[in-house]
Scaffold this active site. Structure first.
Site, short mmCIF file in Angstrom:
data_model
loop_
_atom_site.label_atom_id
_atom_site.label_comp_id
_atom_site.label_asym_id
_atom_site.label_seq_id
_atom_site.Cartn_x
_atom_site.Cartn_y
_atom_site.Cartn_z
N GLY A 185 -49.33 0.46 8.26
CA GLY A 185 -49.89 1.35 7.23
C GLY A 185 -49.06 2.60 6.98
O GLY A 185 -49.54 3.57 6.43
N GLU A 188 -45.36 3.18 1.69
CA GLU A 188 -45.97 3.35 0.37
C GLU A 188 -46.32 1.96 -0.16
O GLU A 188 -45.78 0.95 0.31
CB GLU A 188 -44.97 4.00 -0.59
CG GLU A 188 -44.54 5.40 -0.20
CD GLU A 188 -45.68 6.38 -0.16
OE1 GLU A 188 -46.41 6.49 -1.15
OE2 GLU A 188 -45.85 7.04 0.88
N ASP A 199 -39.07 8.57 -1.61
CA ASP A 199 -40.21 9.30 -1.05
C ASP A 199 -39.70 10.57 -0.33
O ASP A 199 -40.29 11.65 -0.47
CB ASP A 199 -40.98 8.39 -0.09
CG ASP A 199 -42.10 9.11 0.64
OD1 ASP A 199 -43.13 9.39 0.01
OD2 ASP A 199 -41.93 9.41 1.84
N LYS A 203 -40.47 14.59 -1.28
CA LYS A 203 -40.91 15.60 -0.31
C LYS A 203 -39.92 16.76 -0.25
O LYS A 203 -40.32 17.93 -0.15
CB LYS A 203 -41.09 14.94 1.06
CG LYS A 203 -42.24 13.95 1.08
CD LYS A 203 -42.20 13.05 2.30
CE LYS A 203 -43.40 12.10 2.34
NZ LYS A 203 -43.29 11.07 3.37
N1 HSE Z 1 -44.63 6.21 3.16
C1 HSE Z 1 -44.67 7.51 3.72
C2 HSE Z 1 -43.88 7.50 5.03
C3 HSE Z 1 -46.09 7.91 3.98
O1 HSE Z 1 -43.51 6.42 5.48
O2 HSE Z 1 -43.60 8.54 5.55
C4 HSE Z 1 -46.26 9.36 4.19
O3 HSE Z 1 -45.84 10.10 3.11
#
Ligand code: HSE
Length: 439
Positions: A185, A188, A199, A203
């Protein structure tokens, strides 16, 4: 009493519902009044059925939450940049405070959303958007407000860090490690966002904005991910004393700003090299405080829910006190100013790891090093592995500091030599032992 409406019962939403319903006493004690999860919405009946909430509070329709006049705080956890944007803008226009974990939305539409919130005089909080459970946004907005941030190095994506850890420590293939990260989990909905570094860039856009009082923007950030990483390079990096991490890097030398995301070699004795699995960390330097390390779980149900609920509590406290926007979302009440001098990647000066597949013949090394020398690139260390099939051998080099444009030009010329099989592999290195800047 403060009422919360939750939109999205995926991994994080379910975690938030569990905390809000399972820790009512603790939260009420902290807040001094009851915090109620009044309604939760999700299109998926199975998710609604699995939610820790009585059926009467569940709905398939997010609009039910926006239409409920008793709801004070709307929590958006559906992800994506279309419906989520519409829902948040509507919530804001209807005078609701908003909590979101949606970094993609903030990176793409954050300025619009924050401007709407400022105009309406409501809050938009996003602690969970960067580094999951680590209170990094709080640190940048408040704890470090006295500082000019000089540099930040972040491991901001749990999925990538999990994959790199499993590949380098357990010899797993990329595909196996990705499948495991997804099963846990961390990833994304579309794992391309994770593994291609996007991603992390979303950030970093948020961090750059908080660090430099700048509008949110992806424009200055150059991005490459981990999907093409060859386990061979993890192994060679290790032989040179390096770990490979997907780093978000920003540096402000007072004149120019660097913002980049790429797999990076860092010394194995650096603290960030020991951040493993789905853990995230940010190592930053402020001009007053010096270096700071923030470390914790950056993905997953409960760590991310922890950050979302911290925002809910914070906004609930403001509601109780009748205060609005005491701390602005990006920590800046003055005008936000876009950094004027973004350093293009070609101008960045750093150390490099190169790997060439070359014929094992006399004079090969001198041809390669001749081209590097012509472009002002000096070699710090070389490994050449023994004779391999058909005489092609990997030659791996670590360089002293060089300009990115020179490195690329040199590699183009080397790739044209008949004695090498292109393309050469190259990664950037951040090593305080090799150059003056501290990481
Ligand atoms: N997909 C993101 C990660 C989830 O692996 O860090 C948290 O932003």
């Amino acid at each position: 009493m403060v009422n919360v409406g939750l939109i999205g019962l995926g991994t994080v939403g379910t975690g938030v519902a569990r905390i809000l319903t399972g820790r009512r006493d603790l939260l009420a004690r902290r807040l001094g009044t009851e915090l109620v999860l009044k309604r939760a919405a999700d299109l998926d009946p199975e998710r609604r059925q699995a939610a820790p909430l009585e059926a009467a509070r569940l709905t398939a329709n997010a609009q039910d939450i926006l239409d409920d006049p008793d709801i004070d705080i709307v929590v958006e956890l559906i992800g994506g940049t279309t419906t989520a944007r519409d829902l948040i803008l509507e919530a804001v226009s209807r005078d609701r405070h908003v909590v979101t974990a949606n970094k993609a939305l903030l990176a793409h539409h954050g300025n619009e959303i924050l401007a709407a919130a400022a105009q309406q005089g409501v809050e938009v909080a996003f602690e969970a958007a960067v580094c999951g459970g680590v209170p990094l946004i709080l640190a940048l907005r408040q704890g470090l407000a006295a500082n000019r941030i000089q540099e930040m190095f972040g491991i901001l994506n749990g999925t990538c860090n999990y994959i790199l850890t499993r590949m380098s420590q357990d010899g797993m293939s990329y595909a196996q490690a990705l499948a495991e990260a997804q099963a846990r989990g961390y990833a994304e909905a579309d794992p391309t966002l994770d593994v291609e570094g996007i991603d992390t860039a979303h950030k970093l856009a948020i961090l750059v904005s908080l660090a430099y009082c700048a509008p949110l923007s992806l424009d200055p950030i150059s991005v490459s991910g981990i999907s093409n990483l060859d386990p061979l390079d993890l192994q060679f990096a290790r032989e040179f004393g390096y770990a490979v991490k997907l780093l978000a890097i920003t540096r402000n030398d007072g004149e120019t700003i660097e913002a980049r995301v790429h797999p990076t070699l860092i010394p194995r004795d650096h603290m960030l090299a020991n951040v493993n699995g789905a853990f995230n960390a940010v190592y930053l330097t402020g001009d007053a405080v010096g270096p700071i390390l923030l470390y914790g779980q950056g993905a997953g149900m409960m760590p991310t829910a922890s950050a979302v609920v911290s925002d809910i509590l914070d906004l609930a406290r403001n509601l109780i006190r009748g205060v609005r926007r005491r701390v602005p979302p990006l920590g800046c009440d003055g005008a936000l100013e876009s950094p004027r001098n973004i350093k293009p990647l070609d101008e960045v000066v750093t150390n490099y790891y190169f790997r060439f597949a070359a014929l094992d013949r006399p004079g090969v090394l001198s041809q390669i090093s001749g081209i590097l020398g012509k472009h002002d690139i000096s070699i710090a260390a070389v490994i050449q592995k023994g004779r391999e099939v058909k005489g092609a051998v990997p030659i791996v080099m670590i360089t002293h500091e060089a300009k990115e444009a020179n490195a690329k030009q040199a590699l183009m010329e080397i790739d044209r030599l008949p004695i090498v099989s292109p393309p050469a592999v190259f990664y950037r290195i951040e090593d305080p032992h090799l150059h003056a800047a501290q990481i």
